[in-house]
Design an enzyme around this catalytic site. Structure first.
Site, short mmCIF file in Angstrom:
data_model
loop_
_atom_site.label_atom_id
_atom_site.label_comp_id
_atom_site.label_asym_id
_atom_site.label_seq_id
_atom_site.Cartn_x
_atom_site.Cartn_y
_atom_site.Cartn_z
N ASP A 66 5.71 0.56 11.79
CA ASP A 66 4.41 -0.14 11.09
C ASP A 66 4.33 -1.52 11.65
O ASP A 66 3.41 -2.12 11.34
CB ASP A 66 4.45 0.06 9.75
CG ASP A 66 4.09 1.55 9.26
OD1 ASP A 66 3.37 2.30 10.21
OD2 ASP A 66 3.96 1.88 7.91
N ARG A 96 -8.48 -0.31 5.19
CA ARG A 96 -7.69 0.44 4.53
C ARG A 96 -6.31 0.02 4.07
O ARG A 96 -5.66 0.50 3.02
CB ARG A 96 -7.50 1.76 5.57
CG ARG A 96 -8.69 2.65 6.08
CD ARG A 96 -8.12 3.77 6.55
NE ARG A 96 -6.95 4.44 6.14
CZ ARG A 96 -6.16 5.03 6.65
NH1 ARG A 96 -6.12 5.31 7.85
NH2 ARG A 96 -4.92 5.75 6.10
N LEU A 143 9.10 7.16 16.31
CA LEU A 143 8.54 7.81 15.34
C LEU A 143 7.53 8.84 15.47
O LEU A 143 7.24 9.97 14.97
CB LEU A 143 8.65 7.11 14.05
CG LEU A 143 9.78 7.10 13.18
CD1 LEU A 143 10.74 6.23 13.97
CD2 LEU A 143 9.58 6.47 11.82
N LYS A 189 0.92 -1.25 -0.11
CA LYS A 189 0.01 0.04 -0.08
C LYS A 189 0.83 1.11 0.06
O LYS A 189 0.60 2.17 -0.67
CB LYS A 189 -0.98 -0.07 1.23
CG LYS A 189 -1.54 1.23 1.42
CD LYS A 189 -2.43 1.14 2.81
CE LYS A 189 -1.63 1.37 4.07
NZ LYS A 189 -1.37 3.02 4.22
N ASN A 190 1.91 1.33 0.89
CA ASN A 190 2.55 2.65 0.96
C ASN A 190 3.68 2.58 -0.26
O ASN A 190 4.21 3.75 -0.49
CB ASN A 190 3.38 2.50 2.19
CG ASN A 190 2.49 2.69 3.60
OD1 ASN A 190 1.50 2.96 3.28
ND2 ASN A 190 3.14 2.68 4.65
N ARG A 227 1.28 14.48 13.29
CA ARG A 227 1.76 14.18 11.92
C ARG A 227 1.75 15.50 11.10
O ARG A 227 0.82 15.79 10.18
CB ARG A 227 0.97 13.20 11.21
CG ARG A 227 1.09 11.80 12.10
CD ARG A 227 0.37 10.76 11.62
NE ARG A 227 1.24 9.90 10.46
CZ ARG A 227 0.83 9.01 9.76
NH1 ARG A 227 -0.07 8.51 9.92
NH2 ARG A 227 1.51 8.51 8.82
N PRO A 228 2.44 16.44 11.34
CA PRO A 228 2.55 17.74 10.60
C PRO A 228 3.23 17.48 9.14
O PRO A 228 3.65 16.50 8.89
CB PRO A 228 3.42 18.55 11.48
CG PRO A 228 4.20 17.72 12.22
CD PRO A 228 3.37 16.51 12.34
N ARG A 231 -4.54 10.50 4.96
CA ARG A 231 -3.59 11.50 5.21
C ARG A 231 -2.49 11.21 3.97
O ARG A 231 -2.15 12.61 3.49
CB ARG A 231 -2.60 11.22 6.31
CG ARG A 231 -3.18 11.48 7.60
CD ARG A 231 -2.20 11.38 8.68
NE ARG A 231 -1.57 13.05 8.80
CZ ARG A 231 -0.56 13.45 8.16
NH1 ARG A 231 0.16 12.38 7.59
NH2 ARG A 231 0.05 14.54 8.62
N ASP A 259 5.06 20.26 7.74
CA ASP A 259 5.67 21.61 7.75
C ASP A 259 6.76 21.22 6.94
O ASP A 259 7.49 22.18 6.13
CB ASP A 259 6.14 21.93 9.20
CG ASP A 259 6.78 20.92 9.86
OD1 ASP A 259 6.20 19.63 9.85
OD2 ASP A 259 7.85 21.18 10.67
N CYS A 293 -3.95 12.79 13.48
CA CYS A 293 -4.58 11.43 13.46
C CYS A 293 -4.21 10.60 14.70
O CYS A 293 -3.86 11.12 15.37
CB CYS A 293 -4.11 10.62 12.10
SG CYS A 293 -2.34 10.03 12.34
C1 UD1 Z 1 4.68 6.95 6.17
C2 UD1 Z 1 3.89 5.77 6.13
C3 UD1 Z 1 3.52 5.25 7.37
C4 UD1 Z 1 4.77 4.93 8.48
C5 UD1 Z 1 5.70 6.13 8.46
C6 UD1 Z 1 7.01 6.08 9.14
C7 UD1 Z 1 2.90 5.88 3.68
C8 UD1 Z 1 1.52 6.16 3.28
N1 UD1 Z 1 2.83 6.03 5.19
O1 UD1 Z 1 4.04 8.08 6.71
O2 UD1 Z 1 2.80 3.85 7.19
O3 UD1 Z 1 4.31 4.72 9.51
O4 UD1 Z 1 5.87 6.73 7.08
O5 UD1 Z 1 7.68 4.88 8.58
O6 UD1 Z 1 3.74 5.79 3.30
N2 UD1 Z 1 7.15 14.81 10.54
C9 UD1 Z 1 7.09 16.19 10.68
N3 UD1 Z 1 7.11 17.21 9.49
C10 UD1 Z 1 6.78 16.80 8.23
C11 UD1 Z 1 6.78 15.13 8.02
C12 UD1 Z 1 6.67 14.36 9.16
O7 UD1 Z 1 7.64 16.46 11.98
O8 UD1 Z 1 6.50 17.44 7.50
C13 UD1 Z 1 7.15 13.77 11.26
C14 UD1 Z 1 5.94 13.09 11.75
O9 UD1 Z 1 5.28 13.59 12.55
C15 UD1 Z 1 6.77 11.69 12.14
C16 UD1 Z 1 8.02 11.33 11.45
O10 UD1 Z 1 8.10 13.00 10.91
O11 UD1 Z 1 6.91 11.80 13.43
C17 UD1 Z 1 8.01 10.72 10.13
O12 UD1 Z 1 6.80 10.61 9.40
P1 UD1 Z 1 6.94 10.53 7.84
O13 UD1 Z 1 8.05 9.67 7.56
O14 UD1 Z 1 6.56 11.71 7.17
O15 UD1 Z 1 5.57 9.28 7.91
P2 UD1 Z 1 4.59 9.43 6.68
O16 UD1 Z 1 5.18 9.75 5.40
O17 UD1 Z 1 3.15 10.59 7.04
#
Ligand code: UD1
Length: 421
Positions: free
Chosen positions: A307, A399, A329, A22-23, A121-122, A92, A124, A116
């Site tokens: 995950d 999902r 994470l 999926k990812n 999960r920002p 998301r 930014d 969520c």
């Molecule tokens: C993806 C996966 C999810 C997995 C995660 C970590 C998909 C669709 N989802 O989620 O299943 O659990 O990777 O392996 O692929 N963060 C910030 N600012 C940002 C972006 C992220 O602070 O702009 C933080 C997040 O809150 C979190 C960390 O960075 O604490 C990692 O998040 P991220 O790797 O971005 O996860 P996703 O891509 O949302």
């Protein structure tokens, strides 16, 4: 609402085929927006998140034909660049359309996903990177409005934190930008690698694939022409079935897996006493009747995946001794703890660290799924709990797990989907 009813205590046997990831599929579907030619994707998992993103593309004007594991997407007639709240709030990962829409159409509006169940999960870091590439970003009415009138420009991006979605969004944006974009502290998950490979197959030069430093030479606005993509196997689904074998003390075989991608789960299962037989693209787990406790910390790839944290916690509940599990994470990814405790687990939680004391037995109860992976941990616990476990709110499972109850039933589990009276 549907729920799963599980009668615990059955051994499993046989073979299960792992679906596409999926990812990996989600960023690849978003990435098709970089093209104005039809593209076919195969080995898609048959799950709700995929249908949600395909629906979003259809709402943007794409022509999509989709049949379970295969989709053909034609983005030549996109007539809207607005990703609406109704879809983004359901999933998301819809934020992944931000980079490709902005790169190809020079403007777009994407609803802010909001928080969520597993934390804030920002986004930014996605936005800061797009600004560095010349985009003007405004947040208004719950939407991110991004504009790059003269197109995006190559830039040096240094992510403060490794972000999978952020890396994917910027790789997609950079592939149509003018000039070279370098990403430092990039994510190197297999799903990021497959997205990069899809983009290089269209002639874009990307250096450093599979490392934390990527360099992407953009086409200067020219849309891409992709080849057919076969989605890689789902490493989290595979890890979940290995845990199902381990927790029920059953030997089962998984086919269509990539051993390398599931190395972290294999290593921890070995530490817990299981052994494995690896062949081309299959793996057989030989479980152990006495599960050893384990210490694990979630990290970015190739570290132990967040995950898989909930599923290993369910397994640690049945170990002989005390396990320590630290979540690095996401700040709120322990909601399965109280539900596992309802089944008789003995888990103590403080902040991001949990101590799991192994118990002799679990007892079936009604439990509530809170997020995708938490749900699968409850199903795993239900497979060994005495009596009947009812897992509610399984829309979370739908999902991301392709036919979980069908696959588990075929392995011999007593699990049925029922409708709330
Ligand atoms: C993806 C996966 C999810 C997995 C995660 C970590 C998909 C669709 N989802 O989620 O299943 O659990 O990777 O392996 O692929 N963060 C910030 N600012 C940002 C972006 C992220 O602070 O702009 C933080 C997040 O809150 C979190 C960390 O960075 O604490 C990692 O998040 P991220 O790797 O971005 O996860 P996703 O891509 O949302």
């Amino acid at each position: 609402m549907d729920y799963l009813e599980i009668k615990g205590g059955n051994k499993l046997s046989g073979t299960v085929t792992i679906s596409g990831a999926k990812n990996a599929a989600l960023p690849i579907i978003a990435g098709t927006l970089l093209s104005d030619k039809p593209i076919t994707l195969t080995n898609l998992p048959n799950v709700v998140d995929i249908r949600t993103l395909l629906k979003l593309l259809t709402m943007l004007g794409a022509k999509v034909s989709h049949n379970k594991t295969v989709a053909t997407i034609d983005n030549s007639s996109i007539n809207s660049t607005k990703a609406v709240y109704e879809i983004v709030s359901q999933m998301r990962a819809s934020i992944l359309v931000l980079g490709p829409l902005l790169a190809r159409f020079k403007e777009c509006e994407v609803s802010l996903p909001g928080g969520c169940a597993i934390g804030q999960r920002p986004i930014d870091l996605h936005l800061k990177a797009l600004e560095a590439m010349g985009a003007t970003i405004e947040i208004k009415g719950g939407y991110v409005k991004a504009v790059a009138k003269d197109g995006l420009k190559g830039a040096k991006i240094v992510f403060d934190k490794i972000t999978v979605g952020g890396t994917e969004n910027i790789v997609m944006a950079a592939s149509l930008a003018t000039g070279t974009t370098t990403i430092l502290n990039a994510a190197k998950e297999p799903e990021v690698v497959q997205l990069c490979e899809m983009i290089t197959s269209a002639g874009v030069k990307i250096e450093g694939i599979g490392t934390n430093e990527l360099s992407i030479e953009g086409t200067g606005g020219k849309a891409l022409n992709f080849k057919e993509v076969e989605i890689i196997p789902d490493r989290i689904e595979a890890g979940t079935y290995l845990c199902a074998g381990a927790i029920t003390n059953s030997s089962i075989t998984l086919t269509k897996v990539n051993h390398q991608h599931i190395r972290a789960s294999i290593d921890k299962l070995e530490a817990m006493g299981c052994s494995f037989e690896l062949k081309d693209n299959s793996i057989t787990i030989h479980p152990t009747s006495t599960i050893k406790p384990v210490n694990l910390i979630t990290l970015e790839y190739p570290g132990f995946p967040t995950d898989m944290q909930a599923q290993f916690m369910a397994l640690a509940v049945m170990a002989q001794g005390e396990s320590m599990i630290e979540e690095r994470l996401f700040e709120n990814r322990f909601m399965h703890v109280s539900e596992l405790n309802r089944l008789g687990a003995d888990i103590w939680l403080k902040g991001s660290i949990s101590a799991v004391k192994g118990v002799e037995e679990l007892y079936g109860a009604d439990v509530m799924a809170t997020d995708l992976r938490a749900s699968s941990a409850l199903v795993l616990a239900g497979l060994v709990a005495k009596g009947t476990t009812k897992v509610r709110r399984i829309y979370h499972l739908d999902r991301g797990y392709d036919d979980l109850e069908g696959k588990l039933s075929a392995l011999g589990a007593k699990i049925v989907r029922k409708k709330e009276a």
